[in-house]
Design an enzyme around this catalytic site. Structure first.
Site, PDB file in Angstrom:
ATOM      1  N   SER A 129       1.398  -1.197  -0.486  1.00  0.00           N
ATOM      2  CA  SER A 129       0.268  -0.248  -0.182  1.00  0.00           C
ATOM      3  C   SER A 129       0.995   1.288   0.217  1.00  0.00           C
ATOM      4  O   SER A 129       1.827   1.152  -1.073  1.00  0.00           O
ATOM      5  CB  SER A 129      -0.965  -0.302   1.515  1.00  0.00           C
ATOM      6  OG  SER A 129      -2.060   0.693   1.012  1.00  0.00           O
ATOM      7  N   ARG A 184     -12.368   6.516   8.692  1.00  0.00           N
ATOM      8  CA  ARG A 184     -11.541   4.756   8.506  1.00  0.00           C
ATOM      9  C   ARG A 184     -13.625   3.826   8.498  1.00  0.00           C
ATOM     10  O   ARG A 184     -13.068   3.167   7.598  1.00  0.00           O
ATOM     11  CB  ARG A 184     -11.807   4.527  10.913  1.00  0.00           C
ATOM     12  CG  ARG A 184     -11.134   2.888  10.446  1.00  0.00           C
ATOM     13  CD  ARG A 184      -9.528   3.358   9.795  1.00  0.00           C
ATOM     14  NE  ARG A 184      -8.566   1.936  10.569  1.00  0.00           N
ATOM     15  CZ  ARG A 184      -7.531   1.712  10.277  1.00  0.00           C
ATOM     16  NH1 ARG A 184      -7.531   3.132   8.468  1.00  0.00           N
ATOM     17  NH2 ARG A 184      -7.169   0.522  10.452  1.00  0.00           N
ATOM     18  N   ASP A 271      -8.916  -6.746  -4.168  1.00  0.00           N
ATOM     19  CA  ASP A 271      -8.409  -5.579  -4.371  1.00  0.00           C
ATOM     20  C   ASP A 271      -9.235  -4.726  -4.607  1.00  0.00           C
ATOM     21  O   ASP A 271      -8.591  -4.130  -5.420  1.00  0.00           O
ATOM     22  CB  ASP A 271      -6.882  -5.737  -3.988  1.00  0.00           C
ATOM     23  CG  ASP A 271      -6.546  -4.223  -2.845  1.00  0.00           C
ATOM     24  OD1 ASP A 271      -7.084  -3.706  -2.946  1.00  0.00           O
ATOM     25  OD2 ASP A 271      -5.288  -4.725  -3.155  1.00  0.00           O
ATOM     26  N   HIS A 300      -8.034  -5.528   0.130  1.00  0.00           N
ATOM     27  CA  HIS A 300      -6.720  -5.313   0.427  1.00  0.00           C
ATOM     28  C   HIS A 300      -6.195  -4.948   1.678  1.00  0.00           C
ATOM     29  O   HIS A 300      -4.869  -5.410   1.402  1.00  0.00           O
ATOM     30  CB  HIS A 300      -7.028  -3.005  -0.091  1.00  0.00           C
ATOM     31  CG  HIS A 300      -6.023  -2.666   0.110  1.00  0.00           C
ATOM     32  ND1 HIS A 300      -4.398  -2.479  -0.491  1.00  0.00           N
ATOM     33  CD2 HIS A 300      -5.393  -1.857   1.418  1.00  0.00           C
ATOM     34  CE1 HIS A 300      -3.738  -1.199  -0.292  1.00  0.00           C
ATOM     35  NE2 HIS A 300      -4.103  -1.693   1.120  1.00  0.00           N
TER      36      HIS A 300
END
Length: 321
Positions: A129, A184, A271, A300
Protein backbone atom coordinates in the site's frame (compact mmCIF):
# COMPACT_ATOMS: atom_id res chain seq x y z
CA UNK A 1 9.33 -15.52 21.74
CA UNK A 2 7.57 -12.51 20.25
CA UNK A 3 7.92 -10.50 23.43
CA UNK A 4 11.70 -10.95 23.24
CA UNK A 5 11.67 -9.26 19.84
CA UNK A 6 10.10 -6.03 20.95
CA UNK A 7 12.50 -3.11 20.93
CA UNK A 8 12.18 0.28 22.48
CA UNK A 9 11.36 2.94 19.93
CA UNK A 10 14.57 4.65 18.87
CA UNK A 11 15.04 8.24 17.72
CA UNK A 12 17.67 9.84 15.54
CA UNK A 13 18.21 13.42 14.41
CA UNK A 14 18.96 13.39 10.67
CA UNK A 15 19.53 17.13 10.20
CA UNK A 16 17.60 19.49 7.93
CA UNK A 17 15.36 18.28 5.12
CA UNK A 18 14.14 20.17 2.07
CA UNK A 19 10.71 18.95 0.99
CA UNK A 20 9.78 18.45 -2.64
CA UNK A 21 7.88 21.75 -2.62
CA UNK A 22 10.97 23.62 -1.39
CA UNK A 23 9.98 23.92 2.28
CA UNK A 24 12.96 23.63 4.62
CA UNK A 25 12.37 21.52 7.73
CA UNK A 26 15.00 21.95 10.39
CA UNK A 27 16.29 19.31 12.81
CA UNK A 28 14.20 16.42 11.56
CA UNK A 29 13.78 13.62 14.06
CA UNK A 30 12.96 10.08 12.93
CA UNK A 31 11.39 7.40 15.13
CA UNK A 32 12.34 3.89 14.09
CA UNK A 33 12.65 0.27 15.22
CA UNK A 34 15.38 -2.27 14.56
CA UNK A 35 14.95 -6.01 14.99
CA UNK A 36 18.24 -7.89 15.00
CA UNK A 37 21.72 -6.39 14.86
CA UNK A 38 22.70 -4.06 12.02
CA UNK A 39 26.44 -4.58 12.54
CA UNK A 40 26.34 -8.39 12.41
CA UNK A 41 23.44 -9.00 10.05
CA UNK A 42 23.76 -11.21 6.97
CA UNK A 43 21.14 -9.05 5.26
CA UNK A 44 19.68 -5.61 5.86
CA UNK A 45 15.89 -5.68 5.40
CA UNK A 46 13.93 -2.42 5.38
CA UNK A 47 10.14 -2.42 5.71
CA UNK A 48 8.12 0.65 4.74
CA UNK A 49 4.84 0.85 6.63
CA UNK A 50 1.36 1.74 5.41
CA UNK A 51 -1.02 4.58 6.27
CA UNK A 52 -1.95 4.09 9.95
CA UNK A 53 0.78 1.63 10.89
CA UNK A 54 4.03 2.56 12.62
CA UNK A 55 7.67 1.57 12.84
CA UNK A 56 7.01 -1.33 15.23
CA UNK A 57 6.45 -3.69 12.30
CA UNK A 58 6.39 -6.80 14.47
CA UNK A 59 3.10 -5.65 15.98
CA UNK A 60 1.27 -5.38 12.64
CA UNK A 61 3.14 -8.14 10.75
CA UNK A 62 3.84 -10.61 13.58
CA UNK A 63 3.94 -13.70 11.38
CA UNK A 64 6.71 -12.20 9.21
CA UNK A 65 9.30 -11.11 11.80
CA UNK A 66 10.95 -13.36 14.39
CA UNK A 67 13.68 -15.88 15.14
CA UNK A 68 11.81 -18.58 13.26
CA UNK A 69 10.06 -16.37 10.71
CA UNK A 70 10.93 -15.47 7.14
CA UNK A 71 12.58 -12.25 8.33
CA UNK A 72 14.80 -14.03 10.80
CA UNK A 73 16.21 -11.76 13.49
CA UNK A 74 19.06 -14.22 14.16
CA UNK A 75 20.35 -13.58 10.63
CA UNK A 76 18.79 -10.34 9.44
CA UNK A 77 18.50 -6.79 10.69
CA UNK A 78 14.97 -5.55 10.04
CA UNK A 79 14.46 -1.78 10.09
CA UNK A 80 11.22 0.18 9.91
CA UNK A 81 11.01 3.97 10.21
CA UNK A 82 7.93 5.99 11.09
CA UNK A 83 7.06 8.23 8.15
CA UNK A 84 6.96 12.01 8.10
CA UNK A 85 3.44 13.21 8.88
CA UNK A 86 2.51 10.30 11.14
CA UNK A 87 1.83 10.54 14.87
CA UNK A 88 4.24 7.92 16.19
CA UNK A 89 7.36 9.87 17.05
CA UNK A 90 8.74 11.36 13.84
CA UNK A 91 8.82 15.14 13.22
CA UNK A 92 5.31 16.59 12.78
CA UNK A 93 3.75 13.99 15.09
CA UNK A 94 2.00 16.64 17.19
CA UNK A 95 1.47 19.48 14.73
CA UNK A 96 -2.10 20.13 13.67
CA UNK A 97 -0.95 22.03 10.57
CA UNK A 98 1.56 20.21 8.40
CA UNK A 99 3.11 21.09 5.04
CA UNK A 100 2.36 18.85 2.09
CA UNK A 101 4.56 15.80 2.58
CA UNK A 102 4.91 13.71 -0.56
CA UNK A 103 5.95 10.08 -0.80
CA UNK A 104 9.21 11.41 -2.24
CA UNK A 105 9.76 13.42 0.96
CA UNK A 106 9.21 10.31 3.08
CA UNK A 107 11.86 8.52 1.07
CA UNK A 108 14.30 11.41 1.40
CA UNK A 109 13.97 11.07 5.18
CA UNK A 110 14.45 7.28 4.97
CA UNK A 111 17.64 7.75 2.97
CA UNK A 112 19.05 10.23 5.47
CA UNK A 113 18.24 7.84 8.31
CA UNK A 114 19.95 4.96 6.47
CA UNK A 115 23.01 7.15 5.90
CA UNK A 116 23.03 8.12 9.57
CA UNK A 117 22.91 4.43 10.53
CA UNK A 118 25.90 3.86 8.20
CA UNK A 119 23.97 1.47 6.00
CA UNK A 120 25.75 1.20 2.64
CA UNK A 121 22.95 -0.69 0.88
CA UNK A 122 19.64 -2.37 1.54
CA UNK A 123 19.54 -6.05 0.66
CA UNK A 124 15.75 -6.25 0.68
CA UNK A 125 13.25 -3.36 0.61
CA UNK A 126 9.56 -4.12 0.93
CA UNK A 127 6.15 -2.69 1.68
CA UNK A 128 2.46 -2.76 0.87
CA UNK A 129 0.00 0.00 0.00
CA UNK A 130 1.56 3.35 1.03
CA UNK A 131 4.61 1.33 2.03
CA UNK A 132 4.91 -0.03 -1.49
CA UNK A 133 4.73 3.50 -2.88
CA UNK A 134 7.73 4.45 -0.75
CA UNK A 135 9.63 1.36 -1.92
CA UNK A 136 9.15 2.14 -5.60
CA UNK A 137 10.11 5.78 -5.13
CA UNK A 138 13.24 4.88 -3.16
CA UNK A 139 14.30 2.33 -5.79
CA UNK A 140 14.02 5.04 -8.46
CA UNK A 141 15.80 7.75 -6.48
CA UNK A 142 18.74 5.51 -5.53
CA UNK A 143 18.62 2.31 -7.61
CA UNK A 144 22.12 1.11 -6.69
CA UNK A 145 21.21 1.29 -2.99
CA UNK A 146 18.39 -1.27 -3.27
CA UNK A 147 19.40 -4.83 -4.16
CA UNK A 148 16.05 -6.68 -3.94
CA UNK A 149 12.53 -5.30 -3.85
CA UNK A 150 9.07 -6.56 -2.95
CA UNK A 151 5.86 -4.54 -3.27
CA UNK A 152 2.28 -5.68 -2.78
CA UNK A 153 -1.15 -4.07 -3.19
CA UNK A 154 0.28 -0.74 -4.34
CA UNK A 155 0.60 1.48 -7.39
CA UNK A 156 3.11 3.80 -9.05
CA UNK A 157 0.58 6.63 -9.40
CA UNK A 158 -2.41 6.95 -7.13
CA UNK A 159 -5.67 6.49 -8.98
CA UNK A 160 -8.59 8.90 -9.23
CA UNK A 161 -10.60 6.20 -7.44
CA UNK A 162 -8.14 6.15 -4.53
CA UNK A 163 -7.97 9.94 -4.37
CA UNK A 164 -11.77 10.11 -4.30
CA UNK A 165 -11.86 7.71 -1.33
CA UNK A 166 -9.24 9.82 0.45
CA UNK A 167 -11.10 13.05 -0.21
CA UNK A 168 -14.32 11.55 1.18
CA UNK A 169 -12.38 10.66 4.31
CA UNK A 170 -10.93 14.15 4.60
CA UNK A 171 -14.43 15.60 4.26
CA UNK A 172 -15.45 13.40 7.18
CA UNK A 173 -12.46 14.62 9.22
CA UNK A 174 -13.63 18.21 8.70
CA UNK A 175 -16.90 17.43 10.48
CA UNK A 176 -15.29 17.47 13.90
CA UNK A 177 -15.17 15.23 16.95
CA UNK A 178 -16.20 11.93 15.36
CA UNK A 179 -14.71 12.74 11.99
CA UNK A 180 -11.88 10.25 12.35
CA UNK A 181 -14.38 7.50 13.15
CA UNK A 182 -16.31 8.27 9.98
CA UNK A 183 -13.14 8.51 7.89
CA UNK A 184 -12.01 5.09 9.04
CA UNK A 185 -15.43 3.63 8.33
CA UNK A 186 -15.21 4.94 4.77
CA UNK A 187 -11.71 3.51 4.43
CA UNK A 188 -12.84 0.08 5.58
CA UNK A 189 -15.18 -0.13 2.60
CA UNK A 190 -12.16 0.19 0.31
CA UNK A 191 -9.90 -2.09 2.35
CA UNK A 192 -12.43 -4.93 2.18
CA UNK A 193 -15.18 -5.62 -0.39
CA UNK A 194 -18.73 -6.89 -0.85
CA UNK A 195 -17.83 -10.54 -0.36
CA UNK A 196 -15.70 -9.84 2.71
CA UNK A 197 -18.62 -8.26 4.52
CA UNK A 198 -21.00 -11.02 3.41
CA UNK A 199 -18.56 -13.56 4.82
CA UNK A 200 -17.59 -11.85 8.07
CA UNK A 201 -20.64 -9.81 9.12
CA UNK A 202 -23.47 -12.31 9.41
CA UNK A 203 -26.79 -11.57 11.15
CA UNK A 204 -29.67 -13.65 12.37
CA UNK A 205 -32.14 -14.19 9.54
CA UNK A 206 -34.86 -12.36 11.49
CA UNK A 207 -32.79 -9.27 12.35
CA UNK A 208 -34.30 -5.88 11.51
CA UNK A 209 -31.77 -3.60 13.23
CA UNK A 210 -28.47 -3.60 15.12
CA UNK A 211 -26.70 -5.29 12.22
CA UNK A 212 -23.24 -6.74 12.59
CA UNK A 213 -21.83 -4.70 9.68
CA UNK A 214 -23.02 -1.46 11.29
CA UNK A 215 -21.42 -2.36 14.63
CA UNK A 216 -18.22 -3.34 12.84
CA UNK A 217 -17.94 0.03 11.11
CA UNK A 218 -18.38 1.90 14.38
CA UNK A 219 -15.93 -0.38 16.17
CA UNK A 220 -13.24 0.18 13.55
CA UNK A 221 -13.71 3.95 13.75
CA UNK A 222 -13.54 4.05 17.54
CA UNK A 223 -10.49 1.77 17.60
CA UNK A 224 -8.51 4.03 15.28
CA UNK A 225 -9.55 7.18 17.18
CA UNK A 226 -7.93 5.77 20.33
CA UNK A 227 -4.52 5.41 18.68
CA UNK A 228 -4.30 7.94 15.82
CA UNK A 229 -4.82 11.65 15.23
CA UNK A 230 -7.04 13.40 12.68
CA UNK A 231 -4.20 15.65 11.55
CA UNK A 232 -1.92 12.68 10.83
CA UNK A 233 -4.70 10.89 8.95
CA UNK A 234 -5.37 14.00 6.88
CA UNK A 235 -1.69 14.54 6.12
CA UNK A 236 -0.92 10.94 5.19
CA UNK A 237 -3.94 10.66 2.93
CA UNK A 238 -2.63 13.71 1.05
CA UNK A 239 0.77 12.04 0.88
CA UNK A 240 -0.81 8.98 -0.67
CA UNK A 241 -2.60 11.18 -3.24
CA UNK A 242 0.79 12.67 -4.18
CA UNK A 243 2.14 9.30 -5.26
CA UNK A 244 3.33 9.61 -8.88
CA UNK A 245 6.76 8.21 -9.70
CA UNK A 246 6.59 9.85 -13.13
CA UNK A 247 6.32 13.40 -11.78
CA UNK A 248 9.13 15.47 -13.35
CA UNK A 249 10.68 12.28 -14.77
CA UNK A 250 9.06 12.21 -18.19
CA UNK A 251 6.62 9.35 -17.66
CA UNK A 252 5.72 6.48 -15.37
CA UNK A 253 7.43 4.07 -17.75
CA UNK A 254 10.69 6.02 -17.76
CA UNK A 255 10.69 6.24 -13.99
CA UNK A 256 10.01 2.53 -13.45
CA UNK A 257 12.73 1.61 -15.94
CA UNK A 258 15.29 3.16 -13.59
CA UNK A 259 14.72 0.41 -11.01
CA UNK A 260 17.47 -2.20 -11.18
CA UNK A 261 16.62 -4.32 -8.12
CA UNK A 262 15.39 -7.87 -8.52
CA UNK A 263 11.69 -7.33 -7.86
CA UNK A 264 8.60 -9.30 -6.89
CA UNK A 265 5.27 -7.55 -7.38
CA UNK A 266 2.16 -9.17 -5.87
CA UNK A 267 -1.44 -8.31 -6.61
CA UNK A 268 -4.49 -9.43 -4.62
CA UNK A 269 -7.39 -10.63 -6.73
CA UNK A 270 -10.10 -9.10 -4.49
CA UNK A 271 -8.43 -5.71 -3.90
CA UNK A 272 -10.80 -2.97 -5.09
CA UNK A 273 -8.62 -0.08 -3.86
CA UNK A 274 -5.45 -1.17 -5.66
CA UNK A 275 -6.76 -3.52 -8.38
CA UNK A 276 -4.34 -6.04 -9.86
CA UNK A 277 -3.95 -4.16 -13.16
CA UNK A 278 -1.94 -1.56 -11.19
CA UNK A 279 0.57 -4.14 -9.99
CA UNK A 280 0.69 -5.77 -13.42
CA UNK A 281 1.56 -2.38 -14.90
CA UNK A 282 4.41 -1.92 -12.43
CA UNK A 283 5.95 -5.31 -13.23
CA UNK A 284 5.48 -4.89 -16.99
CA UNK A 285 7.48 -1.66 -17.03
CA UNK A 286 10.44 -2.88 -14.97
CA UNK A 287 13.44 -4.72 -16.36
CA UNK A 288 13.87 -7.25 -13.57
CA UNK A 289 10.39 -7.79 -12.11
CA UNK A 290 8.09 -10.78 -11.73
CA UNK A 291 4.35 -10.52 -11.10
CA UNK A 292 2.44 -12.95 -8.89
CA UNK A 293 -1.19 -12.91 -7.77
CA UNK A 294 -2.83 -14.32 -4.67
CA UNK A 295 -6.44 -15.16 -3.98
CA UNK A 296 -7.89 -13.61 -0.85
CA UNK A 297 -11.30 -12.95 0.64
CA UNK A 298 -9.87 -9.97 2.53
CA UNK A 299 -9.47 -7.47 -0.31
CA UNK A 300 -6.74 -4.86 0.14
CA UNK A 301 -6.14 -5.99 3.72
CA UNK A 302 -4.88 -9.27 2.29
CA UNK A 303 -1.39 -7.77 2.24
CA UNK A 304 -1.49 -7.83 6.05
CA UNK A 305 -3.45 -11.04 6.54
CA UNK A 306 -2.37 -13.52 3.83
CA UNK A 307 1.07 -14.01 5.33
CA UNK A 308 1.35 -17.74 4.51
CA UNK A 309 0.74 -17.10 0.82
CA UNK A 310 3.09 -14.13 0.82
CA UNK A 311 5.87 -16.11 2.52
CA UNK A 312 5.52 -18.93 -0.01
CA UNK A 313 6.03 -16.51 -2.90
CA UNK A 314 8.89 -14.70 -1.19
CA UNK A 315 10.75 -17.98 -0.66
CA UNK A 316 10.06 -18.96 -4.27
CA UNK A 317 11.74 -15.82 -5.63
CA UNK A 318 14.39 -14.92 -3.04
CA UNK A 319 16.73 -17.73 -2.02
CA UNK A 320 18.27 -15.81 0.90
CA UNK A 321 15.00 -15.91 2.87
Amino acid sequence: MKSELKKMLEYLEIGDLVLENGTLIRNVRIAYNVYGNIDNAEKIIWICHALTANSDAETWWPEMIGKDEIFNTDKHAIICANVLGSCYGTTFECEEEKPLITVRDMVSAHQKLADSLKISSIDFLLGGSLGGMQCLEWSIINPDFIKNLFVIATNCKHSSWGIAFNEAQRMALELGEKGLDAARAIAMLSYRNYKTYEYSQVDDINAADDFSAASYQRYQGEKLRKRFTPSAYYSLSKSMDSNNVGRNRGSLEKALSKITAKTLVIGIDSDILFPVNEQQYIAKNMENAVYEQIKSKYGHDGFLLETDKIKTLLKKHFDFL
